[in-house]
Design a protein around this motif. Sequence first.
Motif, PDB file in Angstrom:
ATOM      1  N   TRP A  16       9.499  25.618  -5.752  1.00 32.40           N
ATOM      2  CA  TRP A  16       9.224  24.883  -4.361  1.00 32.40           C
ATOM      3  C   TRP A  16       8.702  23.277  -4.834  1.00 32.40           C
ATOM      4  O   TRP A  16       7.867  23.363  -6.049  1.00 32.40           O
ATOM      5  N   VAL A  17       8.888  22.330  -4.213  1.00 36.84           N
ATOM      6  CA  VAL A  17       8.296  21.095  -4.291  1.00 36.84           C
ATOM      7  C   VAL A  17       7.921  20.177  -2.861  1.00 36.84           C
ATOM      8  O   VAL A  17       8.804  20.364  -2.071  1.00 36.84           O
ATOM      9  N   ASN A  18       6.831  19.836  -2.895  1.00 38.12           N
ATOM     10  CA  ASN A  18       6.446  18.958  -1.689  1.00 38.12           C
ATOM     11  C   ASN A  18       6.055  17.746  -2.353  1.00 38.12           C
ATOM     12  O   ASN A  18       5.629  17.471  -3.180  1.00 38.12           O
ATOM     13  N   LEU A  19       7.064  16.934  -1.476  1.00 40.45           N
ATOM     14  CA  LEU A  19       7.045  15.344  -1.928  1.00 40.45           C
ATOM     15  C   LEU A  19       6.984  14.609  -0.731  1.00 40.45           C
ATOM     16  O   LEU A  19       7.575  14.925   0.288  1.00 40.45           O
ATOM     17  N   GLY A  20       5.803  13.672  -0.914  1.00 43.74           N
ATOM     18  CA  GLY A  20       5.534  12.754   0.265  1.00 43.74           C
ATOM     19  C   GLY A  20       5.195  11.264  -0.319  1.00 43.74           C
ATOM     20  O   GLY A  20       4.871  11.140  -1.257  1.00 43.74           O
ATOM     21  N   VAL A  21       6.010  10.435   0.486  1.00 45.05           N
ATOM     22  CA  VAL A  21       5.591   8.811   0.266  1.00 45.05           C
ATOM     23  C   VAL A  21       5.267   8.349   1.595  1.00 45.05           C
ATOM     24  O   VAL A  21       5.797   8.545   2.484  1.00 45.05           O
ATOM     25  N   ALA A  22       4.278   7.469   1.479  1.00 38.24           N
ATOM     26  CA  ALA A  22       3.883   6.889   2.581  1.00 38.24           C
ATOM     27  C   ALA A  22       3.568   5.189   2.124  1.00 38.24           C
ATOM     28  O   ALA A  22       3.051   4.940   1.092  1.00 38.24           O
ATOM     29  N   VAL A  23       3.683   4.260   3.061  1.00 37.20           N
ATOM     30  CA  VAL A  23       3.674   2.897   2.866  1.00 37.20           C
ATOM     31  C   VAL A  23       3.252   2.272   4.150  1.00 37.20           C
ATOM     32  O   VAL A  23       3.786   2.366   5.217  1.00 37.20           O
ATOM     33  N   ASN A  24       2.186   1.383   4.120  1.00 33.36           N
ATOM     34  CA  ASN A  24       1.762   0.462   5.011  1.00 33.36           C
ATOM     35  C   ASN A  24       2.544  -0.963   4.755  1.00 33.36           C
ATOM     36  O   ASN A  24       2.087  -1.509   3.824  1.00 33.36           O
TER      37      ASN A  24
ATOM     38  N   PRO B  38       3.405  -4.728   5.206  1.00 30.22           N
ATOM     39  CA  PRO B  38       2.642  -5.840   5.646  1.00 30.22           C
ATOM     40  C   PRO B  38       3.429  -6.626   6.722  1.00 30.22           C
ATOM     41  O   PRO B  38       4.698  -6.455   6.516  1.00 30.22           O
ATOM     42  N   PRO B  39       2.980  -7.475   7.387  1.00 27.45           N
ATOM     43  CA  PRO B  39       3.692  -8.191   8.362  1.00 27.45           C
ATOM     44  C   PRO B  39       4.561  -9.362   7.658  1.00 27.45           C
ATOM     45  O   PRO B  39       4.041  -9.626   6.492  1.00 27.45           O
TER      46      PRO B  39
ATOM     47  N   ASP C 189       0.906  -1.048   0.021  1.00 20.04           N
ATOM     48  CA  ASP C 189      -0.023   0.026   0.143  1.00 20.04           C
ATOM     49  C   ASP C 189       0.910   1.408   0.004  1.00 20.04           C
ATOM     50  O   ASP C 189       1.186   1.752   0.984  1.00 20.04           O
ATOM     51  N   LEU C 190       1.223   1.628  -1.080  1.00 20.73           N
ATOM     52  CA  LEU C 190       1.996   2.738  -1.539  1.00 20.73           C
ATOM     53  C   LEU C 190       1.455   4.060  -1.831  1.00 20.73           C
ATOM     54  O   LEU C 190       0.664   3.795  -2.821  1.00 20.73           O
ATOM     55  N   ARG C 191       1.523   5.316  -1.220  1.00 18.03           N
ATOM     56  CA  ARG C 191       1.073   6.503  -1.475  1.00 18.03           C
ATOM     57  C   ARG C 191       2.198   7.410  -1.920  1.00 18.03           C
ATOM     58  O   ARG C 191       3.138   7.581  -1.188  1.00 18.03           O
ATOM     59  N   LEU C 192       1.934   8.126  -2.673  1.00 13.92           N
ATOM     60  CA  LEU C 192       2.946   9.273  -3.483  1.00 13.92           C
ATOM     61  C   LEU C 192       2.102  10.795  -3.393  1.00 13.92           C
ATOM     62  O   LEU C 192       0.914  10.585  -4.039  1.00 13.92           O
ATOM     63  N   SER C 193       2.725  11.698  -3.096  1.00 11.31           N
ATOM     64  CA  SER C 193       2.163  13.018  -3.269  1.00 11.31           C
ATOM     65  C   SER C 193       3.319  13.880  -3.558  1.00 11.31           C
ATOM     66  O   SER C 193       4.263  14.211  -2.970  1.00 11.31           O
ATOM     67  N   LEU C 194       3.070  14.314  -4.937  1.00 10.14           N
ATOM     68  CA  LEU C 194       4.038  15.406  -5.383  1.00 10.14           C
ATOM     69  C   LEU C 194       3.157  16.543  -6.009  1.00 10.14           C
ATOM     70  O   LEU C 194       2.536  16.248  -6.988  1.00 10.14           O
TER      71      LEU C 194
END
Length: 156
Positions: free
Chosen positions: A94-102, A104-105, A68-73
């Motif tokens: 300017w640049v806003n960059l975010g990456v999030a991942v859940n 798994p076990p 579950d990977l999310r990107l915000s650019l």
Amino acid sequence: MTFLDSARIKYLGNLGWQALLLKITFFNFSATPYTYVRVVHDNGVLIIDSNKVILDVTGLPDQFRNLDLRLSLHGELRVFPPSTISDEWDFKGWVNLGVAVNLPPPLSLILEGLVTSVGNEVVDCILGAMEAAVLQGIIDDYDAWSAARSPIASLS
């Protein structure tokens, strides 16, 4: 380091691009990220947006491949003409960059600090490469523009 050369980018139409980033290795698995980027020129501002990234993962069992990977650019670059005190053009952006991942076990058992530090390093590499690519593109575009406008170029 992780940004792309011209062979790794493909125009998809409607101002959208697919970019294949370089492989990232973490412990004993690797991932090759693909991202979809939209670039728009609107009222003197160059805007870049992306919210989609896909990982081609190797070295993981199948049940861990769909992270579950999310990107915000989102970024903007503006050009400011010469002022009364200076005859130089100025670029600000300017640049806003975010990456999030859940994760798994059992990958979620990896220490959060380690995952965060690797994630921050990847994000820093991407931002640094983007900045270098944009600056080089501006220089290349200016060189092409000025060569086309030069009196010597018009004589040949």
